[in-house]
Design an enzyme around this catalytic site. Structure first.
Site, PDB file in Angstrom:
ATOM      1  N   GLY A  41       3.965  43.754  21.539  1.00 32.24           N
ATOM      2  CA  GLY A  41       4.275  43.859  20.407  1.00 32.24           C
ATOM      3  C   GLY A  41       5.262  42.894  19.048  1.00 32.24           C
ATOM      4  O   GLY A  41       5.082  41.677  19.430  1.00 32.24           O
ATOM      5  N   THR A  42       5.528  43.345  18.047  1.00 30.76           N
ATOM      6  CA  THR A  42       5.601  42.002  16.750  1.00 30.76           C
ATOM      7  C   THR A  42       6.945  41.639  17.544  1.00 30.76           C
ATOM      8  O   THR A  42       6.598  40.249  16.971  1.00 30.76           O
ATOM      9  CB  THR A  42       6.629  42.775  15.795  1.00 30.76           C
ATOM     10  OG1 THR A  42       5.670  44.005  15.212  1.00 30.76           O
ATOM     11  CG2 THR A  42       7.364  42.239  14.491  1.00 30.76           C
ATOM     12  N   GLY A 274      11.545  43.436   3.380  1.00 29.62           N
ATOM     13  CA  GLY A 274      11.598  45.442   4.405  1.00 29.62           C
ATOM     14  C   GLY A 274      10.172  45.329   4.592  1.00 29.62           C
ATOM     15  O   GLY A 274       9.370  44.045   4.655  1.00 29.62           O
ATOM     16  N   HIS A 447      41.656  33.275  28.473  1.00 31.30           N
ATOM     17  CA  HIS A 447      41.785  31.450  27.821  1.00 31.30           C
ATOM     18  C   HIS A 447      40.923  30.567  27.996  1.00 31.30           C
ATOM     19  O   HIS A 447      40.805  30.021  29.002  1.00 31.30           O
ATOM     20  CB  HIS A 447      43.381  31.186  28.181  1.00 31.30           C
ATOM     21  CG  HIS A 447      44.181  30.946  26.748  1.00 31.30           C
ATOM     22  ND1 HIS A 447      43.736  30.966  25.024  1.00 31.30           N
ATOM     23  CD2 HIS A 447      44.667  29.221  26.770  1.00 31.30           C
ATOM     24  CE1 HIS A 447      44.251  29.719  24.640  1.00 31.30           C
ATOM     25  NE2 HIS A 447      44.188  28.979  25.455  1.00 31.30           N
TER      26      HIS A 447
HETATM   27  P1  FAD Z   1       6.549  46.787  17.586  1.00 33.49           P
HETATM   28  O1  FAD Z   1       6.537  45.589  18.473  1.00 33.49           O
HETATM   29  O2  FAD Z   1       6.040  46.359  16.117  1.00 33.49           O
HETATM   30  O3  FAD Z   1       4.649  47.142  18.483  1.00 33.49           O
HETATM   31  C1  FAD Z   1       4.212  47.770  18.059  1.00 33.49           C
HETATM   32  C2  FAD Z   1       2.699  47.224  19.147  1.00 33.49           C
HETATM   33  O4  FAD Z   1       1.597  48.350  18.769  1.00 33.49           O
HETATM   34  C3  FAD Z   1       2.070  45.511  18.311  1.00 33.49           C
HETATM   35  O5  FAD Z   1       1.539  45.002  19.368  1.00 33.49           O
HETATM   36  C4  FAD Z   1       0.576  46.401  17.384  1.00 33.49           C
HETATM   37  O6  FAD Z   1      -0.518  45.918  18.282  1.00 33.49           O
HETATM   38  C5  FAD Z   1       0.594  47.567  18.460  1.00 33.49           C
HETATM   39  N1  FAD Z   1      -0.311  48.804  17.910  1.00 33.49           N
HETATM   40  C6  FAD Z   1      -0.632  48.920  16.006  1.00 33.49           C
HETATM   41  N2  FAD Z   1      -1.553  50.300  16.213  1.00 33.49           N
HETATM   42  C7  FAD Z   1      -2.152  50.237  17.586  1.00 33.49           C
HETATM   43  C8  FAD Z   1      -3.583  50.842  17.876  1.00 33.49           C
HETATM   44  N3  FAD Z   1      -3.722  51.646  16.446  1.00 33.49           N
HETATM   45  N4  FAD Z   1      -3.676  50.374  19.134  1.00 33.49           N
HETATM   46  C9  FAD Z   1      -3.096  49.694  19.438  1.00 33.49           C
HETATM   47  N5  FAD Z   1      -2.292  49.029  19.558  1.00 33.49           N
HETATM   48  C10 FAD Z   1      -1.693  48.981  17.861  1.00 33.49           C
HETATM   49  N6  FAD Z   1      14.983  42.718  16.175  1.00 33.49           N
HETATM   50  C11 FAD Z   1      15.928  42.931  16.604  1.00 33.49           C
HETATM   51  O7  FAD Z   1      16.691  44.064  17.320  1.00 33.49           O
HETATM   52  N7  FAD Z   1      16.174  41.816  17.037  1.00 33.49           N
HETATM   53  C12 FAD Z   1      15.528  40.384  16.245  1.00 33.49           C
HETATM   54  O8  FAD Z   1      16.334  39.565  16.333  1.00 33.49           O
HETATM   55  C13 FAD Z   1      14.150  40.405  15.782  1.00 33.49           C
HETATM   56  N8  FAD Z   1      14.114  39.704  15.093  1.00 33.49           N
HETATM   57  C14 FAD Z   1      12.678  40.109  14.494  1.00 33.49           C
HETATM   58  C15 FAD Z   1      12.095  38.854  13.440  1.00 33.49           C
HETATM   59  C16 FAD Z   1      11.173  39.141  13.144  1.00 33.49           C
HETATM   60  C17 FAD Z   1      10.231  37.595  12.367  1.00 33.49           C
HETATM   61  C18 FAD Z   1      10.651  40.072  12.675  1.00 33.49           C
HETATM   62  C19 FAD Z   1       9.182  40.645  12.079  1.00 33.49           C
HETATM   63  C20 FAD Z   1      10.828  41.502  13.129  1.00 33.49           C
HETATM   64  C21 FAD Z   1      12.237  40.936  14.165  1.00 33.49           C
HETATM   65  N9  FAD Z   1      13.301  42.009  14.771  1.00 33.49           N
HETATM   66  C22 FAD Z   1      13.914  42.195  15.688  1.00 33.49           C
HETATM   67  C23 FAD Z   1      12.449  43.792  14.404  1.00 33.49           C
HETATM   68  C24 FAD Z   1      11.390  43.936  15.816  1.00 33.49           C
HETATM   69  O9  FAD Z   1      10.621  43.233  15.924  1.00 33.49           O
HETATM   70  C25 FAD Z   1      10.807  45.633  16.106  1.00 33.49           C
HETATM   71  O10 FAD Z   1      11.782  46.484  15.187  1.00 33.49           O
HETATM   72  C26 FAD Z   1      10.929  45.862  17.467  1.00 33.49           C
HETATM   73  O11 FAD Z   1       9.151  44.806  17.110  1.00 33.49           O
HETATM   74  C27 FAD Z   1       9.740  47.386  17.261  1.00 33.49           C
HETATM   75  O12 FAD Z   1       9.595  47.331  18.143  1.00 33.49           O
HETATM   76  P2  FAD Z   1       8.296  48.524  18.107  1.00 33.49           P
HETATM   77  O13 FAD Z   1       7.506  48.511  19.475  1.00 33.49           O
HETATM   78  O14 FAD Z   1       8.532  49.523  17.414  1.00 33.49           O
HETATM   79  O15 FAD Z   1       7.075  48.510  17.847  1.00 33.49           O
HETATM   80  P1  NAI Z   2      15.121  44.032   5.561  1.00 33.46           P
HETATM   81  O1  NAI Z   2      15.308  45.064   4.507  1.00 33.46           O
HETATM   82  O2  NAI Z   2      16.604  43.394   5.762  1.00 33.46           O
HETATM   83  O3  NAI Z   2      15.722  42.956   3.660  1.00 33.46           O
HETATM   84  C1  NAI Z   2      15.250  42.805   2.617  1.00 33.46           C
HETATM   85  C2  NAI Z   2      15.900  42.102   1.480  1.00 33.46           C
HETATM   86  O4  NAI Z   2      14.458  42.508   0.417  1.00 33.46           O
HETATM   87  C3  NAI Z   2      16.217  43.650   0.611  1.00 33.46           C
HETATM   88  O5  NAI Z   2      17.842  42.765   0.531  1.00 33.46           O
HETATM   89  C4  NAI Z   2      15.969  44.441  -0.311  1.00 33.46           C
HETATM   90  O6  NAI Z   2      17.313  44.651  -1.626  1.00 33.46           O
HETATM   91  C5  NAI Z   2      15.217  42.666  -0.676  1.00 33.46           C
HETATM   92  N1  NAI Z   2      14.319  43.556  -1.639  1.00 33.46           N
HETATM   93  C6  NAI Z   2      13.791  44.412  -1.615  1.00 33.46           C
HETATM   94  N2  NAI Z   2      12.492  44.434  -2.261  1.00 33.46           N
HETATM   95  C7  NAI Z   2      13.294  42.962  -3.158  1.00 33.46           C
HETATM   96  C8  NAI Z   2      12.244  43.058  -4.793  1.00 33.46           C
HETATM   97  N3  NAI Z   2      11.679  43.077  -5.487  1.00 33.46           N
HETATM   98  N4  NAI Z   2      12.843  41.547  -4.781  1.00 33.46           N
HETATM   99  C9  NAI Z   2      14.312  41.262  -4.002  1.00 33.46           C
HETATM  100  N5  NAI Z   2      14.529  41.208  -3.402  1.00 33.46           N
HETATM  101  C10 NAI Z   2      14.031  42.592  -3.187  1.00 33.46           C
HETATM  102  O7  NAI Z   2      13.695  43.296   5.393  1.00 33.46           O
HETATM  103  P2  NAI Z   2      13.244  42.190   6.353  1.00 33.46           P
HETATM  104  O8  NAI Z   2      14.496  41.163   5.950  1.00 33.46           O
HETATM  105  O9  NAI Z   2      12.511  42.038   5.661  1.00 33.46           O
HETATM  106  O10 NAI Z   2      13.917  42.383   7.893  1.00 33.46           O
HETATM  107  C11 NAI Z   2      12.522  43.639   8.363  1.00 33.46           C
HETATM  108  C12 NAI Z   2      13.654  44.054   9.646  1.00 33.46           C
HETATM  109  O11 NAI Z   2      13.450  43.875  10.523  1.00 33.46           O
HETATM  110  C13 NAI Z   2      14.801  44.451   9.232  1.00 33.46           C
HETATM  111  O12 NAI Z   2      14.804  46.042   8.812  1.00 33.46           O
HETATM  112  C14 NAI Z   2      15.278  44.101  10.067  1.00 33.46           C
HETATM  113  O13 NAI Z   2      15.743  45.271  11.289  1.00 33.46           O
HETATM  114  C15 NAI Z   2      14.204  43.755  11.381  1.00 33.46           C
HETATM  115  N6  NAI Z   2      14.590  42.239  11.497  1.00 33.46           N
HETATM  116  C16 NAI Z   2      15.915  42.628  12.954  1.00 33.46           C
HETATM  117  C17 NAI Z   2      16.450  40.629  12.865  1.00 33.46           C
HETATM  118  C18 NAI Z   2      17.721  41.112  13.556  1.00 33.46           C
HETATM  119  O14 NAI Z   2      18.216  42.140  14.093  1.00 33.46           O
HETATM  120  N7  NAI Z   2      18.329  39.762  14.126  1.00 33.46           N
HETATM  121  C19 NAI Z   2      15.193  39.774  12.446  1.00 33.46           C
HETATM  122  C20 NAI Z   2      15.040  39.693  11.444  1.00 33.46           C
HETATM  123  C21 NAI Z   2      14.532  41.143  10.826  1.00 33.46           C
END
Ligand code: FAD
Ligand code: NAI
Length: 468
Positions: A41-42, A274, A447
């Site tokens: 996934g993502t 977001g 420590h």
């Molecule tokens: P996803 O991981 O989005 O997986 C969904 C899967 O479903 C995908 O593989 C997609 O191809 C597949 N799919 C969708 N529709 C269909 C379909 N119709 N048929 C077949 N397959 C399909 N979270 C953290 O906890 N820690 C982090 O450090 C973190 N870093 C992140 C960094 C970035 C840049 C991003 C974008 C996200 C990050 N996240 C992080 C968030 C995290 O990736 C997601 O919360 C997590 O992947 C959600 O898991 P999921 O299984 O719900 O969906």
């Molecule tokens: P986010 O919800 O964390 O932040 C989006 C930010 O954009 C907010 O501060 C919001 O106020 C601002 N915003 C919204 N509309 C705007 C606009 N038009 N102009 C300017 N600012 C605006 O979303 P983000 O960073 O895209 O991440 C998405 C999700 O991915 C999060 O919910 C997070 O949980 C997950 N994620 C988790 C990570 C981790 O656990 N380390 C790493 C990366 C993503």
């Protein structure tokens, strides 16, 4: 007669793949459908894993530039080889995604590659990129299709100049200037990567603070720290347009509530405002699965959608969009479908921002406790008074523990500092056991460790910290 599966999961992210493994461990017959060429996934392909590979590599660059000399290490001729750094990131992703393939085989999970859609109750159609579609017969369907980046109206993402997190993880060269829209987790993590590699990073945030939802003590302190790192952060500001010019992009901004506009030049714009639940192509409308106002699948406490036999977990339902939250739901749903009693403790889901310093949080923030009218006390301890932190030149930040004023039960923990994402689990476990700050204060800590600052914060809630 075709196999009938107990469970068919659509989507192989941390929600779907973990659910599949747990269900198979319990003896259920499991199928999983994934539209992408690799599993995970993502999170594994374009999220958690590649971003952490880039964050680690770029942090080494930062250490080299700012800390090595102070530690007595003189390095000359060091330079960044971005292609090699990207190759490292890609190999980490490959190792992780092929690990899932191995786990599917080991657990006898049947994997289908193609787009999954719900034909009817008990029937999932898989449409591969090439070849004929096929129908999977199944007793239960679990939707784990995750989320995608939210778009900013009027701004087209081309993943080259105007990028989402996916493009920002694969830039072919370090931009001179990067403008990030949104000071959330993605904006600050990926902004940090490129700032450390040499880009001038400007962040435009609509709200009057960064990292909404985090304890304000953390976000205010971290904001100061980011400015020291060279970030230009424009709060209470919105982007009203992005235009292409001969030498890059021209971004127009104005105050969140309007007012005069100004322009900023940037090579690359990262849209990080977001993510939104992804349900396209599933055919939910044909069978009456209800969505909420934000487009997420509505579920009850057992993850059942509005239609019997169809369940959903992870980013596609309500709650924080975190990989470990999705996985917890996957495990719990597999157990529920096996007839067990199971639940996710949503009060104890840690969140980590992998910047430097790191930020980690679990439980309630001070703002939430105030809103809920809960009487609380605050114990705080700075890393500047911690021996290990000083030895590592990592004395920025603090540990803050919030406990019930009367019972001493720990209600939240918030850490800004090196390794915060590891240390936070000490507070998470305590909270899982409904522990009191005194329990933590009575626990001998090795420590010198950064974790001693956690104990000191707990001591500060009682008779007082020892080292301040
Ligand atoms: P996803 O991981 O989005 O997986 C969904 C899967 O479903 C995908 O593989 C997609 O191809 C597949 N799919 C969708 N529709 C269909 C379909 N119709 N048929 C077949 N397959 C399909 N979270 C953290 O906890 N820690 C982090 O450090 C973190 N870093 C992140 C960094 C970035 C840049 C991003 C974008 C996200 C990050 N996240 C992080 C968030 C995290 O990736 C997601 O919360 C997590 O992947 C959600 O898991 P999921 O299984 O719900 O969906
Ligand atoms: P986010 O919800 O964390 O932040 C989006 C930010 O954009 C907010 O501060 C919001 O106020 C601002 N915003 C919204 N509309 C705007 C606009 N038009 N102009 C300017 N600012 C605006 O979303 P983000 O960073 O895209 O991440 C998405 C999700 O991915 C999060 O919910 C997070 O949980 C997950 N994620 C988790 C990570 C981790 O656990 N380390 C790493 C990366 C993503």
């Amino acid at each position: 007669m075709a196999d009938v599966f107990d469970i068919t999961i659509i989507g192989s992210g941390p929600g779907g793949y973990v659910c599949a493994i747990r269900a198979a461990q319990l003896g259920l017959k499991v199928a999983i459908v994934e539209q992408w060429p690799t599993f995970g996934g993502t999170c594994l392909n374009i999220g958690c894993i590649p971003s952490k590979a880039m964050l680690h590599a770029s942090e080494m660059v930062e250490q080299l530039a700012h800390n090595f000399d102070n530690l007595g290490i003189e390095v000359s001729g060091a330079k960044v080889n971005l292609d090699k750094m990207m190759a490292h990131k890609d190999s980490v992703v490959k190792a992780n995604t092929s690990g899932i393939e191995y786990l599917f085989k080991k657990n006898k999970i049947t994997a289908f590659k193609g787009l999954g859609s719900i034909e009817a109750l008990g029937k999932v159609k898989v449409t591969p990129e090439k070849g004929e579609p096929q129908i999977i017969e199944t007793k239960n369907i679990i939707i784990a299709t995750g989320s995608v980046s939210a778009d900013l109206a009027g701004l087209k993402i081309d993943e080259k100049q105007v990028v989402s997190s996916t493009g920002a993880l694969s830039l072919s060269k370090v931009p001179q200037s990067l403008l990030v829209i949104g000071a959330g987790v993605i904006g600050l993590e990926l902004g940090s990567v490129w700032a450390r590699l040499g880009a001038k990073v400007t962040v435009v945030e609509y709200l009057d603070h960064i990292l909404p939802g985090m304890d304000k003590d953390l976000s205010k302190n971290f904001m100061r720290n980011l400015k020291k790192q060279g970030f230009d952060i424009k709060l209470s500001t919105k982007v009203t347009g992005v235009n292409k010019s001969d030498n890059g992009l021209v971004v127009t901004t104005e105050g969140a509530q309007g007012g005069s506009s100004s322009t900023i030049k940037a090579d690359i714009v990262l849209v990080a405002i977001g993510r939104k639940a992804f349900t396209n192509g599933l055919g939910l409308e044909n069978i009456g699965v209800e969505l909420d106002a934000q487009g997420r699948i509505k579920t009850n406490d057992n993850y059942k959608s509005s239609v019997d036999g169809i369940y959903a977990i992870g980013d596609v339902i309500k709650g924080p969009m975190l990989a470990h939250k999705a996985s917890e739901e996957g495990v719990v749903l597999a157990e529920i479908l096996d007839g067990k009693k199971a639940h996710v403790n949503y009060g104890v889901i840690p969140g980590v921002v992998y910047t430097s310093p790191e930020i980690a949080s679990v439980g309630k923030t001070e703002e939430q406790l105030k809103d809920e009218g809960i009487e609380y006390k605050v114990g705080k301890f700075p890393f500047s008074a911690n021996g290990r932190a000083k030895a590592m030149l990592a004395s920025d930040g603090f540990v803050k523990i919030l406990a019930d004023a009367k019972t001493d039960r720990v209600l939240g923990g918030h850490i800004l500092g090196h390794g915060a994402g590891e240390i936070i689990h000490e507070i998470a476990i305590l909270m899982e056991f409904s522990g009191a700050a005194e329990d933590l204060a009575l626990t001998c800590h090795a420590h010198p460790t950064m974790s001693e600052a956690v104990r000191e914060a707990a001591l500060a809630l009682g008779d007082g910290a020892l080292h301040i």
